[in-house]
Write a protein that holds these residues in place. Structure first.
Motif, PDB file in Angstrom:
ATOM      1  N   ILE A  20       1.487  -0.977  -0.472  1.00  0.00           N
ATOM      2  CA  ILE A  20      -0.047  -0.106  -0.218  1.00  0.00           C
ATOM      3  C   ILE A  20       1.051   1.401  -0.175  1.00  0.00           C
ATOM      4  O   ILE A  20       1.869   1.733  -0.041  1.00  0.00           O
ATOM      5  CB  ILE A  20      -1.030  -0.668   1.307  1.00  0.00           C
ATOM      6  CG1 ILE A  20      -0.013  -0.248   2.233  1.00  0.00           C
ATOM      7  CG2 ILE A  20      -1.918  -1.317   1.132  1.00  0.00           C
ATOM      8  CD1 ILE A  20      -1.015   0.988   3.515  1.00  0.00           C
ATOM      9  N   ASP A  21      -0.048   2.767  -0.762  1.00  0.00           N
ATOM     10  CA  ASP A  21       0.763   3.415  -0.486  1.00  0.00           C
ATOM     11  C   ASP A  21      -0.288   4.513   0.390  1.00  0.00           C
ATOM     12  O   ASP A  21      -1.196   4.119   0.700  1.00  0.00           O
ATOM     13  CB  ASP A  21       1.236   4.748  -2.039  1.00  0.00           C
ATOM     14  CG  ASP A  21       1.799   4.014  -2.223  1.00  0.00           C
ATOM     15  OD1 ASP A  21       2.827   2.849  -1.622  1.00  0.00           O
ATOM     16  OD2 ASP A  21       2.332   3.683  -4.296  1.00  0.00           O
ATOM     17  N   LEU A  22       0.468   5.541   1.096  1.00  0.00           N
ATOM     18  CA  LEU A  22      -0.932   6.103   1.995  1.00  0.00           C
ATOM     19  C   LEU A  22      -0.184   7.663   2.276  1.00  0.00           C
ATOM     20  O   LEU A  22       1.226   8.243   1.543  1.00  0.00           O
ATOM     21  CB  LEU A  22      -0.502   6.013   4.086  1.00  0.00           C
ATOM     22  CG  LEU A  22      -0.810   7.076   4.705  1.00  0.00           C
ATOM     23  CD1 LEU A  22      -2.035   6.696   4.700  1.00  0.00           C
ATOM     24  CD2 LEU A  22      -0.182   6.241   6.720  1.00  0.00           C
ATOM     25  N   GLN A  23      -1.422   8.320   1.763  1.00  0.00           N
ATOM     26  CA  GLN A  23      -1.584  10.010   1.330  1.00  0.00           C
ATOM     27  C   GLN A  23      -2.251  10.885   2.424  1.00  0.00           C
ATOM     28  O   GLN A  23      -2.903  10.292   2.714  1.00  0.00           O
ATOM     29  CB  GLN A  23      -1.313  10.649  -0.231  1.00  0.00           C
ATOM     30  CG  GLN A  23      -2.920   9.993  -0.941  1.00  0.00           C
ATOM     31  CD  GLN A  23      -3.183   9.403  -2.017  1.00  0.00           C
ATOM     32  OE1 GLN A  23      -1.902   9.246  -2.915  1.00  0.00           O
ATOM     33  NE2 GLN A  23      -3.812  10.262  -3.029  1.00  0.00           N
ATOM     34  N   VAL A  24      -2.500  12.030   2.642  1.00  0.00           N
ATOM     35  CA  VAL A  24      -3.080  13.047   2.885  1.00  0.00           C
ATOM     36  C   VAL A  24      -3.759  13.989   2.000  1.00  0.00           C
ATOM     37  O   VAL A  24      -2.661  14.547   1.055  1.00  0.00           O
ATOM     38  CB  VAL A  24      -2.431  13.584   4.174  1.00  0.00           C
ATOM     39  CG1 VAL A  24      -3.312  14.481   4.517  1.00  0.00           C
ATOM     40  CG2 VAL A  24      -2.069  12.413   4.671  1.00  0.00           C
TER      41      VAL A  24
END
Length: 181
Positions: A20-24
């Motif tokens: 996964i990748d996490l972004q805001v």
């Protein structure tokens, strides 16, 4: 429906991982106010409802670190970059269960957690299973089970089956059985 959309102002990558990748995202809400959205980006996945010639459901039992428990699930796995879902379904079925099938039937695609993630699972049914060669990933440890529909329903009740994709697949199998009678 345009009155429901949020406009992304800025995306800040937080983490890029193997799965996964996490972004805001900073967004403008429909009412003009600002907010933040934490989003998990996922490449998508496949799940397989394998049914033996005897009408049993093939499941896998494995430890899930995020839950810190062992649960029973239908075989599933993430899509590799550029991989078509039907090819991934065939690959995952054989890797995880040791079975293969030429009769792969697409059922439906669904989002797992649309409040914070874009993971889309493509669900397939397959019958006429043939024994192949299992080939688990180096970090994968699981048991293969063959259960009746009634046993799978009991596993849902006692929370041995504890995930949505598997509960959904069992309910699909039940509806299919009801349609045959």
């Amino acid at each position: 429906m345009d009155h429901l959309f949020e406009k992304t102002i800025k995306t800040t990558p937080i983490y890029q991982g193997k799965v996964i990748d996490l972004q805001v995202d900073d967004v403008t809400l429909p009412n003009g106010k600002k907010s933040k959205r934490e989003i998990v980006k996922h490449p998508g996945a496949v799940a397989i409802l394998p049914i033996t010639k005897e009408g049993k459901l093939v499941l896998v039992r494995q430890y899930r670190k995020a839950l810190d428990k062992v649960i029973v699930e239908i075989p599933a796995g993430k899509l590799e970059r550029g991989e078509e879902p039907d090819a991934a379904a065939r690959r995952e079925l054989e890797e995880e269960t040791g079975y293969r099938s030429e009769k792969l039937h697409y059922l439906i695609s669904f989002y797992t957690s649309p409040g914070f993630a874009d993971e889309l699972i493509h669900l397939y049914e397959c019958a006429d299973l043939e024994k192949g060669q299992g080939a688990l990933d180096a970090d994968e440890f699981l048991d293969v089970l063959e259960v009746t529909l009634e046993e799978a329903e009991q596993m849902i009740r006692d929370q041995t089956i504890y995930d949505a994709k598997t509960a959904f697949a069992v309910q699909y199998m039940k509806l299919k059985e009801v349609g045959r009678t």
